[in-house]
Scaffold this motif. Sequence first.
Motif, PDB file in Angstrom:
ATOM      1  N   ASP A  59      76.684 -43.137  -1.398  1.00  0.00           N
ATOM      2  CA  ASP A  59      76.660 -41.947  -0.825  1.00  0.00           C
ATOM      3  C   ASP A  59      77.252 -41.968   0.556  1.00  0.00           C
ATOM      4  O   ASP A  59      76.631 -42.447   1.390  1.00  0.00           O
ATOM      5  CB  ASP A  59      75.266 -40.975  -0.739  1.00  0.00           C
ATOM      6  N   PRO A  60      78.525 -41.375   0.728  1.00  0.00           N
ATOM      7  CA  PRO A  60      79.163 -41.834   1.965  1.00  0.00           C
ATOM      8  C   PRO A  60      78.757 -40.927   3.328  1.00  0.00           C
ATOM      9  O   PRO A  60      78.720 -41.376   4.239  1.00  0.00           O
ATOM     10  CB  PRO A  60      80.747 -41.041   1.872  1.00  0.00           C
ATOM     11  N   LYS A 115      86.043 -44.492   7.039  1.00  0.00           N
ATOM     12  CA  LYS A 115      86.132 -44.800   5.675  1.00  0.00           C
ATOM     13  C   LYS A 115      85.571 -46.137   5.192  1.00  0.00           C
ATOM     14  O   LYS A 115      84.988 -46.204   4.229  1.00  0.00           O
ATOM     15  CB  LYS A 115      87.708 -44.661   5.136  1.00  0.00           C
ATOM     16  N   GLN A 122      82.163 -45.948   5.180  1.00  0.00           N
ATOM     17  CA  GLN A 122      81.326 -45.112   4.192  1.00  0.00           C
ATOM     18  C   GLN A 122      81.326 -46.009   2.942  1.00  0.00           C
ATOM     19  O   GLN A 122      80.504 -45.586   1.857  1.00  0.00           O
ATOM     20  CB  GLN A 122      82.271 -43.865   4.194  1.00  0.00           C
ATOM     21  N   GLU A 123      82.103 -46.766   2.826  1.00  0.00           N
ATOM     22  CA  GLU A 123      82.393 -47.367   1.524  1.00  0.00           C
ATOM     23  C   GLU A 123      81.241 -48.445   1.380  1.00  0.00           C
ATOM     24  O   GLU A 123      81.107 -49.116   0.189  1.00  0.00           O
ATOM     25  CB  GLU A 123      83.789 -48.305   1.652  1.00  0.00           C
TER      26      GLU A 123
END
Length: 254
Positions: A147-148, A139, A142-143
């Motif tokens: 777009d993760p 996570k 992804q942050e």
Amino acid sequence: MAHRLKKEQNYSYIEVGEGTPIIVLHGLMGGLSNFNEVSRFFSEKGYKVIIPELPIYSMSLLKTNVKSFAKYLHDFIIFKGFKEVILLGNSLGGHIGLYHTKLYPEMVKALVITGSSGLYESAMGGGYTKRSDYEVIKKKAQEVFYDPAVATKEIVDEVYETVNDRNKLIKTLAIAKSAIRHNMSKDLPHMHIPTCIIWGKNDTVTPPEVAVEFNELLPDSELFWIDKCGHAAMMEHPKEFNSILDAWLQKKGL
């Protein structure tokens, strides 16, 4: 990786193309492959693109700081025999480029920064209390992006491995402290190098107001925004990033 890593003396780097040297500086957990599209595009445009592996985890702890990395970059430029270079840095790489420019302005023809530290660091070395939890790290990776999906398994695995390596984690925290210590707000007004600032409008690591402040403090800078884009514009929107930079270099006669 598409390009072969050259190893000479204590340097490892990728080098493609011929022409004016653009030295690309990666971030704290950024791989050299993050700049594949940049190196392909500009090497075909008549530039020599060089991406050195910065000694982020191989320097002694005492030398794990922005100033030492800027000096390492200086030594690398001398080693390569370049008189003047264009520096392009993302995140910590931008900060190293800025600090190098402060120390050795005569060697820098132009500066390009994207998601750069140097004015503000959002928990660069924090949030690793649950570092053994893969989903938490995923996570966090992804942050970094709008777009993760840009955070591929390969990227997440690399971040996970880094934060779970005790030696690398200690150095990551040392770098984060160093980045805060080497705040450049007082230096920037004295730096008259042409600077291109390319920033993701949705960057949560170095938010948009940081880009605005860089633009206000640097005397010869221009700021360009990329929409629906996080902390690594050259990865999320490589075509737009390259197009903006290419136009700016042409306008500046570089």
